[in-house]
Design a protein around this motif. Structure first.
Motif, PDB file in Angstrom:
ATOM      1  N   TYR A 131       0.843  -1.192   0.000  1.00 47.65           N
ATOM      2  CA  TYR A 131       0.000   0.000   0.000  1.00 47.65           C
ATOM      3  C   TYR A 131       0.888   1.257   0.000  1.00 47.65           C
ATOM      4  O   TYR A 131       1.037   1.909   1.036  1.00 47.65           O
ATOM      5  CB  TYR A 131      -0.901   0.010   1.228  1.00 47.65           C
ATOM      6  CG  TYR A 131      -1.824  -1.194   1.351  1.00 47.65           C
ATOM      7  CD1 TYR A 131      -3.121  -1.148   0.842  1.00 47.65           C
ATOM      8  CD2 TYR A 131      -1.395  -2.367   1.974  1.00 47.65           C
ATOM      9  CE1 TYR A 131      -3.970  -2.250   0.974  1.00 47.65           C
ATOM     10  CE2 TYR A 131      -2.232  -3.461   2.101  1.00 47.65           C
ATOM     11  CZ  TYR A 131      -3.516  -3.400   1.595  1.00 47.65           C
ATOM     12  OH  TYR A 131      -4.355  -4.498   1.721  1.00 47.65           O
ATOM     13  N   PRO A 132       1.493   1.609  -1.116  1.00 46.53           N
ATOM     14  CA  PRO A 132       2.397   2.766  -1.139  1.00 46.53           C
ATOM     15  C   PRO A 132       1.649   4.083  -0.971  1.00 46.53           C
ATOM     16  O   PRO A 132       0.434   4.181  -1.234  1.00 46.53           O
ATOM     17  CB  PRO A 132       3.034   2.700  -2.539  1.00 46.53           C
ATOM     18  CG  PRO A 132       2.631   1.379  -3.109  1.00 46.53           C
ATOM     19  CD  PRO A 132       1.383   0.976  -2.424  1.00 46.53           C
ATOM     20  N   GLY A 133       2.417   5.104  -0.560  1.00 48.60           N
ATOM     21  CA  GLY A 133       1.878   6.454  -0.477  1.00 48.60           C
ATOM     22  C   GLY A 133       2.814   7.422  -1.183  1.00 48.60           C
ATOM     23  O   GLY A 133       4.041   7.288  -1.088  1.00 48.60           O
ATOM     24  N   LEU A 134       2.256   8.364  -1.896  1.00 44.92           N
ATOM     25  CA  LEU A 134       3.065   9.364  -2.588  1.00 44.92           C
ATOM     26  C   LEU A 134       3.568  10.399  -1.586  1.00 44.92           C
ATOM     27  O   LEU A 134       2.813  10.874  -0.737  1.00 44.92           O
ATOM     28  CB  LEU A 134       2.244  10.060  -3.673  1.00 44.92           C
ATOM     29  CG  LEU A 134       3.051  10.942  -4.636  1.00 44.92           C
ATOM     30  CD1 LEU A 134       3.855  10.095  -5.591  1.00 44.92           C
ATOM     31  CD2 LEU A 134       2.120  11.872  -5.405  1.00 44.92           C
ATOM     32  N   VAL A 135       4.858  10.755  -1.689  1.00 43.45           N
ATOM     33  CA  VAL A 135       5.484  11.704  -0.767  1.00 43.45           C
ATOM     34  C   VAL A 135       6.211  12.784  -1.564  1.00 43.45           C
ATOM     35  O   VAL A 135       7.141  12.474  -2.299  1.00 43.45           O
ATOM     36  CB  VAL A 135       6.476  10.969   0.164  1.00 43.45           C
ATOM     37  CG1 VAL A 135       7.306  11.969   0.942  1.00 43.45           C
ATOM     38  CG2 VAL A 135       5.730  10.049   1.119  1.00 43.45           C
ATOM     39  N   PRO A 136       5.823  14.067  -1.422  1.00 42.68           N
ATOM     40  CA  PRO A 136       6.459  15.131  -2.198  1.00 42.68           C
ATOM     41  C   PRO A 136       7.644  15.800  -1.512  1.00 42.68           C
ATOM     42  O   PRO A 136       8.441  16.474  -2.154  1.00 42.68           O
ATOM     43  CB  PRO A 136       5.325  16.132  -2.384  1.00 42.68           C
ATOM     44  CG  PRO A 136       4.530  16.001  -1.127  1.00 42.68           C
ATOM     45  CD  PRO A 136       4.614  14.542  -0.724  1.00 42.68           C
ATOM     46  N   ASN A 137       7.746  15.627  -0.180  1.00 42.82           N
ATOM     47  CA  ASN A 137       8.777  16.351   0.563  1.00 42.82           C
ATOM     48  C   ASN A 137       8.967  15.692   1.937  1.00 42.82           C
ATOM     49  O   ASN A 137       8.318  14.695   2.266  1.00 42.82           O
ATOM     50  CB  ASN A 137       8.385  17.833   0.721  1.00 42.82           C
ATOM     51  CG  ASN A 137       6.959  18.001   1.226  1.00 42.82           C
ATOM     52  OD1 ASN A 137       6.500  17.260   2.097  1.00 42.82           O
ATOM     53  ND2 ASN A 137       6.239  18.969   0.682  1.00 42.82           N
ATOM     54  N   ILE A 138       9.891  16.276   2.729  1.00 39.47           N
ATOM     55  CA  ILE A 138      10.193  15.716   4.051  1.00 39.47           C
ATOM     56  C   ILE A 138       8.971  15.722   4.956  1.00 39.47           C
ATOM     57  O   ILE A 138       8.723  14.760   5.698  1.00 39.47           O
ATOM     58  CB  ILE A 138      11.358  16.487   4.713  1.00 39.47           C
ATOM     59  CG1 ILE A 138      12.677  16.080   4.062  1.00 39.47           C
ATOM     60  CG2 ILE A 138      11.422  16.228   6.201  1.00 39.47           C
ATOM     61  CD1 ILE A 138      13.088  14.638   4.321  1.00 39.47           C
ATOM     62  N   ARG A 139       8.192  16.782   4.910  1.00 38.32           N
ATOM     63  CA  ARG A 139       6.988  16.832   5.752  1.00 38.32           C
ATOM     64  C   ARG A 139       6.042  15.693   5.397  1.00 38.32           C
ATOM     65  O   ARG A 139       5.450  15.048   6.270  1.00 38.32           O
ATOM     66  CB  ARG A 139       6.282  18.179   5.580  1.00 38.32           C
ATOM     67  CG  ARG A 139       5.050  18.322   6.457  1.00 38.32           C
ATOM     68  CD  ARG A 139       4.429  19.701   6.333  1.00 38.32           C
ATOM     69  NE  ARG A 139       5.333  20.742   6.841  1.00 38.32           N
ATOM     70  CZ  ARG A 139       5.032  22.028   6.844  1.00 38.32           C
ATOM     71  NH1 ARG A 139       3.863  22.442   6.379  1.00 38.32           N
ATOM     72  NH2 ARG A 139       5.890  22.901   7.327  1.00 38.32           N
ATOM     73  N   GLY A 140       5.900  15.444   4.094  1.00 41.70           N
ATOM     74  CA  GLY A 140       5.053  14.337   3.663  1.00 41.70           C
ATOM     75  C   GLY A 140       5.601  13.002   4.125  1.00 41.70           C
ATOM     76  O   GLY A 140       4.841  12.108   4.520  1.00 41.70           O
ATOM     77  N   LEU A 141       6.933  12.858   4.090  1.00 42.87           N
ATOM     78  CA  LEU A 141       7.542  11.621   4.553  1.00 42.87           C
ATOM     79  C   LEU A 141       7.273  11.405   6.037  1.00 42.87           C
ATOM     80  O   LEU A 141       7.007  10.279   6.477  1.00 42.87           O
ATOM     81  CB  LEU A 141       9.051  11.644   4.290  1.00 42.87           C
ATOM     82  CG  LEU A 141       9.830  10.424   4.785  1.00 42.87           C
ATOM     83  CD1 LEU A 141       9.332   9.150   4.147  1.00 42.87           C
ATOM     84  CD2 LEU A 141      11.324  10.608   4.532  1.00 42.87           C
ATOM     85  N   GLU A 142       7.334  12.475   6.818  1.00 39.20           N
ATOM     86  CA  GLU A 142       7.058  12.353   8.249  1.00 39.20           C
ATOM     87  C   GLU A 142       5.634  11.864   8.490  1.00 39.20           C
ATOM     88  O   GLU A 142       5.393  11.030   9.373  1.00 39.20           O
ATOM     89  CB  GLU A 142       7.304  13.701   8.934  1.00 39.20           C
ATOM     90  CG  GLU A 142       8.781  14.090   8.983  1.00 39.20           C
ATOM     91  CD  GLU A 142       9.010  15.526   9.411  1.00 39.20           C
ATOM     92  OE1 GLU A 142       7.998  16.272   9.527  1.00 39.20           O
ATOM     93  OE2 GLU A 142      10.174  15.908   9.632  1.00 39.20           O
ATOM     94  N   SER A 143       4.686  12.371   7.707  1.00 36.97           N
ATOM     95  CA  SER A 143       3.297  11.903   7.832  1.00 36.97           C
ATOM     96  C   SER A 143       3.184  10.441   7.427  1.00 36.97           C
ATOM     97  O   SER A 143       2.449   9.658   8.043  1.00 36.97           O
ATOM     98  CB  SER A 143       2.375  12.759   6.957  1.00 36.97           C
ATOM     99  OG  SER A 143       2.328  14.090   7.409  1.00 36.97           O
TER     100      SER A 143
END
Length: 298
Positions: A77-89
């Motif tokens: 179940y991948p999730g798209l991540v645009p930046n570090i903040r997104g990675l933290e979420s």
């Protein structure tokens, strides 16, 4: 003619599809859709995008979506991540795989994420490094591989260059996107052949939109080269907000029907997939947007 005996389908409808639909759906509906897609036998169901809801309101509640899914052990179940903040979420949600996205077009990159290609790669360097440190798998998307709404045709060498950069950073797979759906079979083959000079064919995926009705023909062409991973979107959901007139990704139902007809194994139950397509189409207030779905719609 040589074709793979088995193809991995990466279902992107719950993310790439829904984020481009004008009608937002609730967290509960997203969870139900994802679970129906997993129940249909899809091995990868891209579940959400960890972006600011200010910019992509349709993706609001991604953390809640991930935490609410009854995950199957044999499904990613991948999730798209645009930046570090997104990675933290994403890390907070317990995601085990993320995706990052770049483009082979400078103009599209500026319109999409307000920076140059070089700047986008530099941003992802930190994201990918931290993801790998946390034992996450990372997939890379490259948009506009067969055409750009602002620049027209894109050189395959540029696609290969961006793809190689992402691969070198640690992306285990590179998804090559015909974002505006203008590609045709010979051009699709030439693009894949160029990229495959730098990245092994098993690490490449085809992500073709169907704006001009060429997606299935393009997929058939690249399958003959050895591509064995296909991105598709249930009921043809989606489009591209930065490309006027671009329609959704090729419909998963149509891809499965074609592959079944060629005796290529996917592990996907077409009837259950059609039920998932019917479900989300009802939620969006329209008929299914796949040829197979329409043919069987009652």
């Amino acid at each position: 003619m040589s074709l793979p005996s088995k193809v991995k389908i990466v279902e992107v409808g719950a993310r790439d599809g829904l984020q481009n639909e004008s009608t937002p759906v609730s967290v509960d509906v997203k969870i139900s859709l994802i679970e129906k897609l997993a129940d249909a036998g899809l091995p990868v169901v891209e579940a959400a995008s960890f972006v600011s809801p200010k910019w992509v309101p349709q993706m609001a509640g991604s953390v809640d979506v991930f935490k609410g899914i009854k995950q199957k052990a044999n499904v990613n179940y991948p999730g798209l991540v645009p930046n570090i903040r997104g990675l933290e979420s994403a890390l907070e949600s317990g995601v085990k795989e993320i995706a990052v996205f770049a483009a082979a077009s400078e103009s599209f990159t500026q319109k999409n994420i307000n920076c140059s290609i070089e700047e986008s790669i530099n941003r992802y360097t930190e994201v990918i490094e931290k993801a790998l440190e946390n034992d996450l798998k990372v997939r890379g998307y490259v948009s506009c591989t067969l055409g750009c709404p602002y620049e027209g045709e894109i050189a395959s060498e540029k696609v290969a260059e961006v793809s190689k950069r992402l691969s070198d950073l640690g992306c285990y797979e590179i998804s090559l996107g015909d974002t505006i759906g203008t590609g045709t079979p010979i051009k699709a083959k030439q693009m894949i052949e160029t990229v495959a000079k730098h990245i092994p064919m098993p690490q490449l995926a085809a992500h073709f939109h169907d704006t001009y009705g060429q997606a299935l023909a393009n997929l058939f062409a690249v399958l003959q080269l050895g591509v064995s991973t296909i991105d598709s979107s249930v009921s043809g959901l989606g489009g591209c907000p930065y490309a006027k007139g671009a329609t959704g990704n090729v419909a998963t139902e149509d891809v499965i029907y074609m592959l079944n007809g060629m005796g290529i194994e996917t592990g996907v139950d077409l009837d259950k997939l059609l039920e998932a397509g019917r479900f989300i189409s009802d939620q969006l207030g329209r008929k299914p947007n796949s040829n197979v779905g329409l043919a069987r719609y009652v």
